[in-house]
Design a protein around this motif. Structure first.
Motif, mmCIF file in Angstrom:
data_model
loop_
_atom_site.group_PDB
_atom_site.id
_atom_site.type_symbol
_atom_site.label_atom_id
_atom_site.label_comp_id
_atom_site.label_asym_id
_atom_site.label_seq_id
_atom_site.Cartn_x
_atom_site.Cartn_y
_atom_site.Cartn_z
ATOM 1 N N ALA A 1 0.843 -1.202 0.000
ATOM 2 C CA ALA A 1 0.000 0.000 0.000
ATOM 3 C C ALA A 1 0.873 1.245 0.000
ATOM 4 N N ASP A 2 0.305 2.347 -0.459
ATOM 5 C CA ASP A 2 0.970 3.648 -0.364
ATOM 6 C C ASP A 2 0.634 4.171 1.045
ATOM 7 N N LEU A 3 1.473 3.777 1.986
ATOM 8 C CA LEU A 3 1.180 4.043 3.396
ATOM 9 C C LEU A 3 1.623 5.437 3.784
ATOM 10 N N GLN A 4 0.737 6.190 4.404
ATOM 11 C CA GLN A 4 1.052 7.537 4.887
ATOM 12 C C GLN A 4 0.805 7.563 6.392
ATOM 13 N N ILE A 5 1.816 8.003 7.120
ATOM 14 C CA ILE A 5 1.720 7.986 8.580
ATOM 15 C C ILE A 5 1.528 9.385 9.130
ATOM 16 N N HIS A 6 0.580 9.519 10.028
ATOM 17 C CA HIS A 6 0.449 10.764 10.797
ATOM 18 C C HIS A 6 0.945 10.488 12.207
ATOM 19 N N LYS A 7 1.936 11.262 12.621
ATOM 20 C CA LYS A 7 2.520 11.010 13.944
ATOM 21 C C LYS A 7 1.776 11.809 15.011
ATOM 22 N N LEU A 8 1.243 11.125 15.998
ATOM 23 C CA LEU A 8 0.550 11.802 17.108
ATOM 24 C C LEU A 8 1.600 12.489 17.977
ATOM 25 N N ARG A 9 1.254 13.689 18.460
ATOM 26 C CA ARG A 9 2.259 14.443 19.228
ATOM 27 C C ARG A 9 1.749 14.747 20.629
ATOM 28 N N GLU A 10 2.752 14.743 21.515
ATOM 29 C CA GLU A 10 2.450 14.987 22.922
ATOM 30 C C GLU A 10 1.742 16.320 23.129
ATOM 31 N N GLU A 11 2.179 17.357 22.410
ATOM 32 C CA GLU A 11 1.585 18.684 22.646
ATOM 33 C C GLU A 11 0.101 18.727 22.242
ATOM 34 N N ASN A 12 -0.345 17.769 21.454
ATOM 35 C CA ASN A 12 -1.781 17.688 21.115
ATOM 36 C C ASN A 12 -2.491 16.660 21.991
ATOM 37 N N GLY A 13 -1.875 16.301 23.107
ATOM 38 C CA GLY A 13 -2.473 15.273 23.973
ATOM 39 C C GLY A 13 -2.555 13.933 23.254
ATOM 40 N N PHE A 14 -1.659 13.726 22.283
ATOM 41 C CA PHE A 14 -1.629 12.502 21.481
ATOM 42 C C PHE A 14 -2.946 12.272 20.730
ATOM 43 N N LEU A 15 -3.626 13.367 20.420
ATOM 44 C CA LEU A 15 -4.801 13.270 19.547
ATOM 45 C C LEU A 15 -4.348 13.643 18.131
ATOM 46 N N PRO A 16 -5.036 13.129 17.111
ATOM 47 C CA PRO A 16 -4.608 13.461 15.756
ATOM 48 C C PRO A 16 -4.801 14.940 15.422
ATOM 49 N N ASP A 17 -3.911 15.466 14.587
ATOM 50 C CA ASP A 17 -4.105 16.802 14.025
ATOM 51 C C ASP A 17 -4.891 16.592 12.727
ATOM 52 N N LEU A 18 -6.145 16.977 12.759
ATOM 53 C CA LEU A 18 -7.031 16.607 11.644
ATOM 54 C C LEU A 18 -6.651 17.298 10.340
ATOM 55 N N ASP A 19 -6.064 18.501 10.440
ATOM 56 C CA ASP A 19 -5.630 19.168 9.207
ATOM 57 C C ASP A 19 -4.506 18.381 8.543
ATOM 58 N N GLU A 20 -3.631 17.845 9.378
ATOM 59 C CA GLU A 20 -2.541 17.033 8.809
ATOM 60 C C GLU A 20 -3.081 15.762 8.167
ATOM 61 N N ILE A 21 -4.042 15.147 8.833
ATOM 62 C CA ILE A 21 -4.629 13.928 8.239
ATOM 63 C C ILE A 21 -5.313 14.281 6.912
ATOM 64 N N LYS A 22 -5.977 15.414 6.908
ATOM 65 C CA LYS A 22 -6.701 15.814 5.692
ATOM 66 C C LYS A 22 -5.739 15.951 4.502
ATOM 67 N N ARG A 23 -4.551 16.483 4.788
ATOM 68 C CA ARG A 23 -3.571 16.633 3.706
ATOM 69 C C ARG A 23 -3.120 15.271 3.161
ATOM 70 N N LEU A 24 -3.202 14.244 3.986
ATOM 71 C CA LEU A 24 -2.760 12.913 3.543
ATOM 72 C C LEU A 24 -3.861 12.147 2.800
ATOM 73 N N VAL A 25 -5.094 12.604 2.981
ATOM 74 C CA VAL A 25 -6.224 11.882 2.381
ATOM 75 C C VAL A 25 -6.463 12.402 0.961
ATOM 76 N N THR A 26 -6.072 11.588 -0.032
ATOM 77 C CA THR A 26 -6.221 11.964 -1.441
ATOM 78 C C THR A 26 -7.359 11.148 -2.056
ATOM 79 N N PRO A 27 -7.770 11.480 -3.298
ATOM 80 C CA PRO A 27 -8.922 10.772 -3.875
ATOM 81 C C PRO A 27 -8.751 9.255 -3.964
ATOM 82 N N ASN A 28 -7.510 8.752 -4.051
ATOM 83 C CA ASN A 28 -7.374 7.276 -4.140
ATOM 84 C C ASN A 28 -7.164 6.625 -2.779
#
Ligand SMILES: Cc1ncc(COP(=O)(O)O)c(C=O)c1O
Length: 383
Positions: free
Chosen positions: A125-152
């Motif tokens: 698979a074309d694997l894309q990783i979003h790294k959870l960060r301590e400063e966000n309480g280890f919650l995802p940064d949704l804008d970053e995830i959005k940038r990784l989500v492409t039409p395919n």
């Protein structure tokens, strides 16, 4: 087919039987058969139920009774939306086998259970990783995830509550991830094995399968229900997805054990009592851990909101594996090194096991930290 070795499982296999104080355990303290029967009030009738059972393969996708009980953990599901698997590990593996083909984009997070990135990677698979960060309480940064989500994008994989941080996404966050997936027709696989043991509230938190047509929730009896020995899990999703999964499942599962199915059904019929016991354990034990962290200058953490585990950051210049092995050798206490979770500089603690083990184990970790401090900051230790 090549796949990366599973860091946590290798660590556990190697050391779990050698430690005295297991603070790597991720289940809420497991129930004995006697305790389960006690909770269910079935001591006197269980043999009448079991002895006539003819040990065939049983109901192939899980009994109607069990699948109905699983469906009742969700708000919009029925037995036809459920298939029973060999633990959540079997559930996750089946979802990836069913959905992911070479070249498909899969967006996953780190840290999480390693299946969620190493399996799709092994499938090409074309694997894309979003790294959870301590400063966000280890919650995802949704804008970053959005940038990784492409039409395919074929699938977004999340884990709620999160292993190893104990972070918990709320409904709004889960919904936004579902909306991102909906914008390109992707599936969302949410591994929910730690659902049911939160630090606040009595209700079950929202589940991805209930939020989104292509939402898939995996779960099991292992963690929140304290019955890992049943090796019983499930996939919950749209019936078309369950049908697609069943084509793969026929090749590697047939059915789970009839006894496991039976005991899991009994447990889920008494889920309120089991979850009440387990919420009391995780809350009491996290308060113990929290006091301990506050008293240890070299340890910090993001306090978990749910689940059974936490990620501890240590203030020593030492690889986490070396930290854990030295701790094991000196004090017999077992953590999981961050290196096994792609989180160097941290160790994972499971705090939901037996309370006396937790208390004695933490006292021994304190002694170990004192020795380490004396070695690395001799002046500070003397003062
Ligand atoms: C997030 C997560 N998913 C799945 C599993 C596998 O659990 P099971 O015992 O249900 O196979 C684990 C076990 O540690 C886990 O932490």
């Amino acid at each position: 087919m090549k796949i990366k070795p599973f860091g946590v499982e290798i660590w556990m296999n190697q050391y779990e039987t050698q430690c005295v104080y297991n603070l790597a355990e991720t289940c809420v303290e497991s129930l004995t058969v006697a305790q389960l029967l006690e909770i269910a009030g079935k001591h006197n009738v269980i043999l009448d139920e079991l002895l006539p059972l003819k040990l065939t393969y049983g109901a192939i996708e899980g009994t109607e009774r069990l699948r109905g009980n699983v469906a009742a953990l969700y708000t919009r599901q029925t037995a036809e939306n459920v298939t029973i698997t060999h633990g959540a590990i079997g559930a996750n593996a089946l979802v990836y086998a069913t959905l992911v083909e070479p070249g498909d984009r899969v967006v996953s997070i780190v840290p999480t259970y390693q299946q969620h990135y190493s399996i799709p990677e092994s499938y090409g698979a074309d694997l894309q990783i979003h790294k959870l960060r301590e400063e966000n309480g280890f919650l995802p940064d949704l804008d970053e995830i959005k940038r990784l989500v492409t039409p395919n994008t074929k699938l977004i994989a999340v884990n709620n509550p999160n292993n190893p941080t104990g972070s918990l996404m709320d409904r709004a966050m889960m919904q936004r991830i579902a909306d991102m997936a909906a914008s390109c027709g992707a599936y969302v696989l949410c591994d929910e094995v730690y659902r049911g043991v939160d630090q606040e509230g009595e209700a079950l938190t929202v589940s991805m399968a209930d939020l989104y047509e292509r939402g898939i929730s995996t779960g099991s009896m292992s963690k929140a229900f304290s019955l890992a020995g049943l090796r019983l899990g499930w996939i919950v999703g749209h019936k078309d997805l369950i049908h697609a999964v069943s084509i793969h499942r026929d090749y590697n599962t047939i059915s789970v054990g009839m006894l496991d199915d039976h005991f899991a059904a009994i447990a889920l019929e008494h889920r309120d009592a089991i979850l009440a016991r387990n919420r009391a354990i995780v809350r009491t034990n996290l308060a113990i851990l929290d006091r301990w962290v506050a008293g240890e200058p070299a340890i910090s953490y993001v306090k978990p909101k749910a689940g059974t585990i936490a990620l501890l950051k240590y203030d020593f210049d030492m690889p986490s594996r070396e930290f854990c092995i030295r701790l094991l050798e000196a004090e017999g206490v077992m953590f999981t090194p961050g290196s096994a979770l792609d989180m160097e500089g941290y160790v994972r603690i499971g705090y939901a096991n037996n309370r006396a083990v937790l208390e004695e184990g933490l006292a021994r970790v304190s002694r170990f930290l004192k020795t380490l401090s004396a070695q690395s900051h001799p002046a500070r230790a003397k003062a």
